[in-house]
Structures are given as structure tokens and as C-alpha cells.
Motif scaffolding. Structure first.
Motif, PDB file in Angstrom:
ATOM      1  N   ARG A  49       3.426   4.198 -10.159  1.00 58.45           N
ATOM      2  CA  ARG A  49       3.937   4.195  -8.478  1.00 58.45           C
ATOM      3  C   ARG A  49       2.992   4.764  -7.726  1.00 58.45           C
ATOM      4  NH1 ARG A  49      10.409   5.091  -8.818  1.00 58.45           N
ATOM      5  NH2 ARG A  49      10.616   4.226 -10.367  1.00 58.45           N
ATOM      6  N   ALA A  50       2.420   5.746  -7.991  1.00 58.66           N
ATOM      7  CA  ALA A  50       1.202   6.161  -7.039  1.00 58.66           C
ATOM      8  C   ALA A  50       0.074   5.369  -6.997  1.00 58.66           C
ATOM      9  CB  ALA A  50       0.970   7.659  -7.316  1.00 58.66           C
ATOM     10  N   GLN A  51      -0.371   4.631  -8.007  1.00 57.16           N
ATOM     11  CA  GLN A  51      -1.793   3.859  -8.102  1.00 57.16           C
ATOM     12  C   GLN A  51      -1.051   2.604  -7.252  1.00 57.16           C
ATOM     13  OE1 GLN A  51      -1.943   3.589 -12.335  1.00 57.16           O
ATOM     14  NE2 GLN A  51      -3.803   4.811 -12.197  1.00 57.16           N
ATOM     15  N   LYS A  52      -0.023   2.108  -7.330  1.00 54.73           N
ATOM     16  CA  LYS A  52       0.668   1.127  -6.604  1.00 54.73           C
ATOM     17  C   LYS A  52       0.476   1.357  -5.227  1.00 54.73           C
ATOM     18  CE  LYS A  52       1.470  -1.868 -10.233  1.00 54.73           C
ATOM     19  NZ  LYS A  52       0.621  -3.264 -10.360  1.00 54.73           N
ATOM     20  N   ALA A  53       1.083   2.473  -4.848  1.00 52.02           N
ATOM     21  CA  ALA A  53       1.305   2.612  -3.451  1.00 52.02           C
ATOM     22  C   ALA A  53      -0.204   3.030  -2.677  1.00 52.02           C
ATOM     23  CB  ALA A  53       2.006   3.826  -3.285  1.00 52.02           C
ATOM     24  N   ILE A  54      -1.039   3.335  -3.444  1.00 54.30           N
ATOM     25  CA  ILE A  54      -2.493   3.504  -2.960  1.00 54.30           C
ATOM     26  C   ILE A  54      -3.109   2.344  -2.746  1.00 54.30           C
ATOM     27  CG2 ILE A  54      -4.757   4.353  -3.554  1.00 54.30           C
ATOM     28  CD1 ILE A  54      -3.387   6.970  -4.849  1.00 54.30           C
ATOM     29  N   GLN A  55      -2.857   1.414  -3.738  1.00 54.75           N
ATOM     30  CA  GLN A  55      -3.401  -0.052  -3.696  1.00 54.75           C
ATOM     31  C   GLN A  55      -2.761  -0.644  -2.406  1.00 54.75           C
ATOM     32  OE1 GLN A  55      -2.300  -1.880  -7.338  1.00 54.75           O
ATOM     33  NE2 GLN A  55      -4.222  -1.098  -8.456  1.00 54.75           N
ATOM     34  N   LEU A  56      -1.828  -0.731  -2.092  1.00 52.06           N
ATOM     35  CA  LEU A  56      -0.984  -1.153  -0.942  1.00 52.06           C
ATOM     36  C   LEU A  56      -1.331  -0.603   0.269  1.00 52.06           C
ATOM     37  CD1 LEU A  56       1.388  -2.660   0.283  1.00 52.06           C
ATOM     38  CD2 LEU A  56       2.847  -1.084   0.053  1.00 52.06           C
ATOM     39  N   ALA A  57      -1.653   0.622   0.369  1.00 44.17           N
ATOM     40  CA  ALA A  57      -2.291   1.514   1.677  1.00 44.17           C
ATOM     41  C   ALA A  57      -3.655   0.934   1.857  1.00 44.17           C
ATOM     42  CB  ALA A  57      -2.212   2.945   1.316  1.00 44.17           C
ATOM     43  N   ALA A  58      -4.616   0.871   0.632  1.00 50.14           N
ATOM     44  CA  ALA A  58      -5.866   0.261   0.911  1.00 50.14           C
ATOM     45  C   ALA A  58      -5.928  -1.262   1.565  1.00 50.14           C
ATOM     46  CB  ALA A  58      -6.627   0.048  -0.436  1.00 50.14           C
ATOM     47  N   HIS A  59      -4.800  -1.903   0.849  1.00 52.21           N
ATOM     48  CA  HIS A  59      -4.716  -3.497   1.409  1.00 52.21           C
ATOM     49  C   HIS A  59      -4.439  -3.461   3.190  1.00 52.21           C
ATOM     50  CE1 HIS A  59      -2.630  -7.692   0.649  1.00 52.21           C
ATOM     51  NE2 HIS A  59      -4.037  -7.669   1.345  1.00 52.21           N
ATOM     52  N   CYS A  60      -3.623  -2.369   3.356  1.00 56.31           N
ATOM     53  CA  CYS A  60      -3.120  -2.319   4.644  1.00 56.31           C
ATOM     54  C   CYS A  60      -4.172  -1.770   5.686  1.00 56.31           C
ATOM     55  CB  CYS A  60      -1.821  -1.033   5.223  1.00 56.31           C
ATOM     56  SG  CYS A  60      -0.141  -1.887   4.201  1.00 56.31           S
ATOM     57  N   LEU A  61      -5.301  -1.088   5.057  1.00 57.87           N
ATOM     58  CA  LEU A  61      -6.212  -0.719   5.928  1.00 57.87           C
ATOM     59  C   LEU A  61      -7.356  -1.393   5.717  1.00 57.87           C
ATOM     60  CD1 LEU A  61      -6.013   3.116   4.794  1.00 57.87           C
ATOM     61  CD2 LEU A  61      -5.358   2.113   6.993  1.00 57.87           C
ATOM     62  N   GLY A  62      -7.278  -2.672   5.374  1.00 58.33           N
ATOM     63  CA  GLY A  62      -8.438  -3.659   5.308  1.00 58.33           C
ATOM     64  C   GLY A  62      -9.099  -3.700   6.599  1.00 58.33           C
ATOM     65  N   HIS A  63     -10.660  -4.044   6.666  1.00 56.56           N
ATOM     66  CA  HIS A  63     -11.233  -3.792   8.034  1.00 56.56           C
ATOM     67  C   HIS A  63     -10.749  -5.315   8.746  1.00 56.56           C
ATOM     68  CE1 HIS A  63     -13.695  -0.579   7.366  1.00 56.56           C
ATOM     69  NE2 HIS A  63     -13.815  -1.005   6.010  1.00 56.56           N
ATOM     70  N   ALA A  64     -10.739  -6.490   7.885  1.00 62.93           N
ATOM     71  CA  ALA A  64     -10.206  -7.744   8.623  1.00 62.93           C
ATOM     72  C   ALA A  64      -8.609  -7.821   8.875  1.00 62.93           C
ATOM     73  CB  ALA A  64     -10.565  -8.885   7.930  1.00 62.93           C
ATOM     74  N   PRO A  65      -8.135  -7.783  10.201  1.00 61.51           N
ATOM     75  CA  PRO A  65      -6.674  -7.744  10.239  1.00 61.51           C
ATOM     76  C   PRO A  65      -6.072  -8.881   9.807  1.00 61.51           C
ATOM     77  CG  PRO A  65      -7.852  -7.221  12.283  1.00 61.51           C
ATOM     78  CD  PRO A  65      -8.774  -7.489  11.368  1.00 61.51           C
ATOM     79  N   VAL A  67      -6.435 -10.277   6.833  1.00 63.73           N
ATOM     80  CA  VAL A  67      -6.118 -10.101   5.555  1.00 63.73           C
ATOM     81  C   VAL A  67      -5.284  -9.250   5.197  1.00 63.73           C
ATOM     82  CG1 VAL A  67      -8.160 -11.092   4.645  1.00 63.73           C
ATOM     83  CG2 VAL A  67      -8.244  -8.788   4.913  1.00 63.73           C
ATOM     84  N   ARG A  68      -4.793  -8.133   6.225  1.00 65.61           N
ATOM     85  CA  ARG A  68      -3.800  -7.242   5.992  1.00 65.61           C
ATOM     86  C   ARG A  68      -2.261  -7.694   5.804  1.00 65.61           C
ATOM     87  NH1 ARG A  68      -5.466  -3.999  11.324  1.00 65.61           N
ATOM     88  NH2 ARG A  68      -7.747  -3.415  10.651  1.00 65.61           N
ATOM     89  N   PRO A  69      -1.593  -7.082   5.020  1.00 68.25           N
ATOM     90  CA  PRO A  69      -0.143  -7.794   4.721  1.00 68.25           C
ATOM     91  C   PRO A  69       0.812  -7.609   6.029  1.00 68.25           C
ATOM     92  CG  PRO A  69      -0.439  -5.624   3.571  1.00 68.25           C
ATOM     93  CD  PRO A  69      -1.565  -5.827   4.256  1.00 68.25           C
TER      94      PRO A  69
END
Length: 90
Positions: A49-65, A67-69
Motif C-alpha cells: 500500500r505504501a508503494q502504491k500511495a507513493i506512486q500516486l503522490a509522484a503522479h500528483c506532483l508531475g511537472h506538467a499539470p 498529466v496530473r490526476p
């Protein structure tokens, strides 16, 4: 949620005041990912679950707005973490 830190915290060390800036180096190196997790958890969390949450957080922090969820997608992803069948480490 993952780090136990506030988004801005002047009480942190210099260079660690801004949560997003502090997180980036951890996201760039997979072995360092566990350094993000709130030490108050004392290892009592699901690694999967931690790995999945970290992946989600990284996606939310994408440089290009663009492509953010969307927030609705984030909510659904977080809900799906509740349904994962795995054991918490201790």
C-alpha cells in the motif's frame, strides 16, 4: 498522509521547509522511497500500500499539470488502497 509532515513547516531543517521540494529526491531513487514514510508508524504499515500511495503522490506532483490526476481519480485510487489484500509489516 505518507510523511506525517505539513506542506510548509518552518520548524524543519533548512531545505526541508517545503514538503514537495523535500520529497523530490526520494521519488527519484527507488531505494530511498521508504525515507518518505512517517517514522511514527515505526514500520507498522503495508509495504504494498505504501508503494502504491507513493506512486500516486509522484503522479500528483508531475511537472506538467495536464498529466496530473483529477482529484476524483486520486480519491478512487486511495479507496482502492483500502481493498488491497496484504499484510502490514511489523
Amino acid at each position: 498522509m505518507l510523511t506525517g509532515r505539513m506542506s510548509m513547516d518552518e520548524n524543519q531543517l533548512n531545505g526541508e521547509h517545503n514538503l514537495v521540494e523535500w520529497v523530490w529526491p526520494y521519488l527519484e531513487e527507488k531505494p530511498r522511497l521508504y525515507g518518505l514514510i512517517d517514522p511514527c508508524l515505526e514500520g507498522r504499515f503495508s509495504i504494498k500500500r505504501a508503494q502504491k500511495a507513493i506512486q500516486l503522490a509522484a503522479h500528483c506532483l508531475g511537472h506538467a499539470p495536464k498529466v496530473r490526476p483529477l482529484m476524483s481519480e486520486v480519491v478512487e485510487a486511495l479507496k482502492s488502497l483500502l481493498n488491497l489484500k496484504d499484510m502490514a509489516c511489523s
